[in-house]
Design a protein around this motif. Sequence first.
Motif, PDB file in Angstrom:
ATOM      1  N   GLY A 183       0.815  -1.214   0.000  1.00 45.03           N
ATOM      2  CA  GLY A 183       0.000   0.000   0.000  1.00 45.03           C
ATOM      3  C   GLY A 183       0.845   1.259   0.000  1.00 45.03           C
ATOM      4  N   PHE A 184       1.896   1.289   0.814  1.00 42.87           N
ATOM      5  CA  PHE A 184       2.803   2.444   0.848  1.00 42.87           C
ATOM      6  C   PHE A 184       3.550   2.587  -0.484  1.00 42.87           C
ATOM      7  CE2 PHE A 184       2.195   1.808   5.393  1.00 42.87           C
ATOM      8  CZ  PHE A 184       2.149   3.099   5.883  1.00 42.87           C
ATOM      9  N   LEU A 185       4.024   1.450  -1.011  1.00 46.57           N
ATOM     10  CA  LEU A 185       4.790   1.486  -2.261  1.00 46.57           C
ATOM     11  C   LEU A 185       3.920   1.950  -3.424  1.00 46.57           C
ATOM     12  CD1 LEU A 185       7.471   0.930  -3.656  1.00 46.57           C
ATOM     13  CD2 LEU A 185       6.735  -1.445  -3.990  1.00 46.57           C
ATOM     14  N   ILE A 186       2.684   1.453  -3.477  1.00 46.98           N
ATOM     15  CA  ILE A 186       1.776   1.861  -4.559  1.00 46.98           C
ATOM     16  C   ILE A 186       1.499   3.358  -4.489  1.00 46.98           C
ATOM     17  CG2 ILE A 186      -0.594   1.647  -5.433  1.00 46.98           C
ATOM     18  CD1 ILE A 186      -0.446  -1.333  -4.641  1.00 46.98           C
ATOM     19  N   ARG A 187       1.399   3.905  -3.295  1.00 49.25           N
ATOM     20  CA  ARG A 187       1.168   5.349  -3.146  1.00 49.25           C
ATOM     21  C   ARG A 187       2.275   6.153  -3.817  1.00 49.25           C
ATOM     22  NH1 ARG A 187      -1.090   3.305   1.682  1.00 49.25           N
ATOM     23  NH2 ARG A 187      -3.007   4.338   2.362  1.00 49.25           N
ATOM     24  N   ILE A 188       3.525   5.763  -3.562  1.00 50.40           N
ATOM     25  CA  ILE A 188       4.637   6.559  -4.105  1.00 50.40           C
ATOM     26  C   ILE A 188       4.771   6.353  -5.618  1.00 50.40           C
ATOM     27  CG2 ILE A 188       6.554   4.913  -3.725  1.00 50.40           C
ATOM     28  CD1 ILE A 188       8.157   7.358  -2.666  1.00 50.40           C
ATOM     29  N   ILE A 189       4.489   5.122  -6.098  1.00 51.50           N
ATOM     30  CA  ILE A 189       4.525   4.877  -7.547  1.00 51.50           C
ATOM     31  C   ILE A 189       3.392   5.639  -8.224  1.00 51.50           C
ATOM     32  CG2 ILE A 189       4.321   3.111  -9.347  1.00 51.50           C
ATOM     33  CD1 ILE A 189       5.529   1.102  -7.384  1.00 51.50           C
ATOM     34  N   TYR A 190       2.221   5.628  -7.604  1.00 56.27           N
ATOM     35  CA  TYR A 190       1.069   6.360  -8.128  1.00 56.27           C
ATOM     36  C   TYR A 190       1.396   7.850  -8.248  1.00 56.27           C
ATOM     37  CZ  TYR A 190      -3.791   8.067  -8.346  1.00 56.27           C
ATOM     38  OH  TYR A 190      -4.964   8.695  -8.715  1.00 56.27           O
ATOM     39  N   GLY A 191       2.025   8.407  -7.209  1.00 57.86           N
ATOM     40  CA  GLY A 191       2.416   9.815  -7.239  1.00 57.86           C
ATOM     41  C   GLY A 191       3.401  10.111  -8.355  1.00 57.86           C
ATOM     42  N   ALA A 192       4.336   9.186  -8.578  1.00 57.61           N
ATOM     43  CA  ALA A 192       5.323   9.375  -9.644  1.00 57.61           C
ATOM     44  C   ALA A 192       4.673   9.318 -11.022  1.00 57.61           C
ATOM     45  CB  ALA A 192       6.412   8.308  -9.531  1.00 57.61           C
ATOM     46  N   VAL A 193       3.691   8.417 -11.176  1.00 58.14           N
ATOM     47  CA  VAL A 193       3.027   8.239 -12.473  1.00 58.14           C
ATOM     48  C   VAL A 193       2.182   9.461 -12.833  1.00 58.14           C
ATOM     49  CG1 VAL A 193       1.185   6.946 -13.642  1.00 58.14           C
ATOM     50  CG2 VAL A 193       3.024   5.723 -12.476  1.00 58.14           C
ATOM     51  N   ILE A 194       1.346   9.931 -11.890  1.00 56.09           N
ATOM     52  CA  ILE A 194       0.421  11.020 -12.233  1.00 56.09           C
ATOM     53  C   ILE A 194       1.131  12.356 -12.405  1.00 56.09           C
ATOM     54  CG2 ILE A 194      -1.571   9.908 -11.170  1.00 56.09           C
ATOM     55  CD1 ILE A 194      -1.248  11.751  -8.774  1.00 56.09           C
ATOM     56  N   THR A 195       2.324  12.501 -11.828  1.00 57.67           N
ATOM     57  CA  THR A 195       3.069  13.760 -11.983  1.00 57.67           C
ATOM     58  C   THR A 195       4.220  13.617 -12.984  1.00 57.67           C
ATOM     59  OG1 THR A 195       4.451  13.188 -10.060  1.00 57.67           O
ATOM     60  CG2 THR A 195       2.522  14.589  -9.667  1.00 57.67           C
ATOM     61  N   GLU A 196       4.355  12.419 -13.557  1.00 55.27           N
ATOM     62  CA  GLU A 196       5.389  12.137 -14.578  1.00 55.27           C
ATOM     63  C   GLU A 196       6.787  12.442 -14.055  1.00 55.27           C
ATOM     64  OE1 GLU A 196       3.896  14.546 -17.826  1.00 55.27           O
ATOM     65  OE2 GLU A 196       2.747  12.850 -18.601  1.00 55.27           O
ATOM     66  N   ILE A 197       7.062  11.919 -12.861  1.00 56.47           N
ATOM     67  CA  ILE A 197       8.366  12.102 -12.229  1.00 56.47           C
ATOM     68  C   ILE A 197       9.073  10.750 -12.127  1.00 56.47           C
ATOM     69  CG2 ILE A 197       9.571  12.808 -10.114  1.00 56.47           C
ATOM     70  CD1 ILE A 197       8.279  15.154 -11.528  1.00 56.47           C
ATOM     71  N   VAL A 198      10.342  10.721 -12.485  1.00 60.19           N
ATOM     72  CA  VAL A 198      11.152   9.514 -12.303  1.00 60.19           C
ATOM     73  C   VAL A 198      11.921   9.679 -11.002  1.00 60.19           C
ATOM     74  CG1 VAL A 198      13.007   8.094 -13.224  1.00 60.19           C
ATOM     75  CG2 VAL A 198      11.367   9.154 -14.784  1.00 60.19           C
TER      76      VAL A 198
END
Length: 279
Positions: free
Chosen positions: A133-148
């Motif tokens: 759940g924590f990991l998905i949150r940070i990946i989700y944030g990276a995806v929607i803001t297009e940040i690597v």
Amino acid sequence: MRIHHYIKNLLIFAPLACSGQLFILDKFLSGLIGFFAFSFISSIVYIVNDIQDRERDKIHPTKCKRPIASGEITVRNARILAVALFVLALACNLCVLKTSSSILLLVYFVLNLLYSFGLKNVPIVDISILVAGFLIRIIYGAVITEIVISNWLYLTVIALAFYFALGKRRNESKRPDSHKTRKVLQSYPVNFLDKNMYMCLALTNVFYALWSMDESTIALYNNKYLIYTVPIVLLITMKYSMNVEGDSDGDPVEVLIHDKMLLVLCALYLVVMFLILYL
């Protein structure tokens, strides 16, 4: 809905904040919309979990006060609320217009439904889902803001999340008749939880230090000052550990919001990071 738990969803902003692009309006708005979408989905998970656990919660010293367990909210009304939140979450996610973000929300939702309907009783699997759940949150944030973001940052979040999950199980297991409210606790020896907790805590600090001094991180921000945040992170993890060793129930959000010194340390960290990244 456990709105106070939305604080965990601030992880969605971590990739954006750590990239130094927090004040780029379109990226910030994407992060904000994603925050609400994820928050609504997480509330649905809490509602489903409370419906499933209502009989066990009735005999728990604190969970018996939850709205469904106490009878304040009927199961029917709780289900109606869950459906309404699902519609709101879909509407928010449509604004972001990312197929991958929709998949991540779906994965989070399905994983947590499986958790509520039985996997929470399977040792190791239960804490792995909490960590996911924590990991998905940070990946989700990276995806929607297009940040690597750096792999070191991913590893930091994973290790810290394992520490949180193990600490929660450790403190739950100390309660009298804990096995009646959470069956999986019978499978976790306290020594096992202690040893692995502090292994994960050590890895968290090591991974964070490696991220702060990594050449690619230094090159990205064009400064070498991130390393000076490491002592603050050490103090935060020490203070959190002190609370978990005490009378806390081990829930990360409850530990944070009930400790003024920990809140001050977290605020100090955010201020120092802001100064380093943006000024």
